[in-house]
Design an enzyme around this catalytic site. Structure first.
Site, PDB file in Angstrom:
ATOM      1  N   SER A  29      38.237  35.626  26.166  1.00 16.03           N
ATOM      2  CA  SER A  29      37.811  36.012  27.511  1.00 16.03           C
ATOM      3  C   SER A  29      36.441  35.411  27.788  1.00 16.03           C
ATOM      4  O   SER A  29      35.515  35.562  26.984  1.00 16.03           O
ATOM      5  CB  SER A  29      37.746  37.540  27.627  1.00 16.03           C
ATOM      6  OG  SER A  29      37.461  37.930  28.953  1.00 16.03           O
ATOM      7  N   THR A  67      48.850  30.632  41.480  1.00 22.13           N
ATOM      8  CA  THR A  67      47.769  29.657  41.634  1.00 22.13           C
ATOM      9  C   THR A  67      46.663  29.909  40.614  1.00 22.13           C
ATOM     10  O   THR A  67      46.172  31.026  40.481  1.00 22.13           O
ATOM     11  CB  THR A  67      47.187  29.729  43.057  1.00 22.13           C
ATOM     12  OG1 THR A  67      48.238  29.515  43.996  1.00 22.13           O
ATOM     13  CG2 THR A  67      46.104  28.689  43.261  1.00 22.13           C
ATOM     14  N   CYS A 155      36.691  49.031  26.292  1.00 21.35           N
ATOM     15  CA  CYS A 155      38.105  49.373  26.482  1.00 21.35           C
ATOM     16  C   CYS A 155      38.307  50.876  26.637  1.00 21.35           C
ATOM     17  O   CYS A 155      39.286  51.320  27.233  1.00 21.35           O
ATOM     18  CB  CYS A 155      38.931  48.872  25.297  1.00 21.35           C
ATOM     19  SG  CYS A 155      38.631  47.163  24.859  1.00 21.35           S
TER      20      CYS A 155
END
Length: 222
Positions: A29, A67, A155
């Site tokens: 990430s 996209t 998280c």
């Protein structure tokens, strides 16, 4: 058997060679290594077959239709170049600040303990538990002072439960509730460490003064 690794916390901190380490799939990430938020990547070794995530279009080799975020992808690519250019030099500087912060906290604040191994951890990772206080209250007071912190991983930021990882290490629930997690990075300075070492002991002391458990402990009742 396919081997997938979640390398979100590792990129920029740990050298990774997908061939030498026999990694079939690796996820990352961008925001973890100073890239744009909202974009990441999944490395898939040639020959590994996985089910398509989103069907419909031919984007991303037909694995994820829709996209692409081109600006985010370019930013992610540049960020990972910068983050992996000098991992060892980066780690030496960040690790030194973390160790000074840890040493200062353990010296200044009684009934504090490091969670995890003292050296076998990410260079910027700092996780300490303080007895007789509640982590959420600590975060509010630190936030007032301009210090960004957490009691666990992002998280589980929506949960008031203690970290299941700390509990799995054998840490009692009441001590797990008093845990503090700080992460040091490239933008941090020695002055930041000094500021935390000035503010944190005062915050812990104030909270303990309001704790009946701490008063009992001082009187020898615990």
């Amino acid at each position: 058997v396919y081997f997938h690794t979640d390398a979100v916390q590792a990129i920029g901190n740990v050298p990774i060679d997908v061939k030498a380490q026999n990694i079939d799939m690796l996820s990352l990430s961008a925001h973890k290594f100073y890239g744009p938020k909202g974009v990441g990547a999944l490395y898939i070794k040639k020959g590994v077959r996985i089910e398509n995530l989103i069907h419909g279009g031919g984007q991303e080799r037909k694995k994820r239709a829709g996209t692409e975020n081109i600006a985010g992808i370019v930013g992610c690519g540049k960020a990972i170049e910068l983050a992996t250019a000098d991992i060892e030099g980066h780690n030496i500087r960040i690790r030194a600040m973390r160790d000074r912060l840890l040493k200062g906290v353990l010296e200044k604040i009684p009934n504090a303990r490091l969670n995890g191994h003292p050296t076998e951890r990410l260079p910027g990772n700092f996780n300490v538990s303080f007895e007789f206080i509640e982590g959420e209250s600590m975060l509010l007071w630190l936030d007032d002072e301009g210090i960004c912190a957490s009691t666990g991983s992002a998280c589980t930021s929506g949960s008031l439960e203690p970290s299941h990882v700390l509990l799995a290490t054998g840490l009692p629930v009441e001590i797990s509730h008093g845990s503090l997690r700080l992460t040091l990075g490239d933008a941090n300075t020695e002055e930041d460490v000094d500021f935390v070492l000035e503010v944190l002991p005062k915050v812990v002391s104030r909270l303990r003064d309001m704790s009946p458990l701490y008063q009992k402990a001082k009187e020898g009742g615990l």
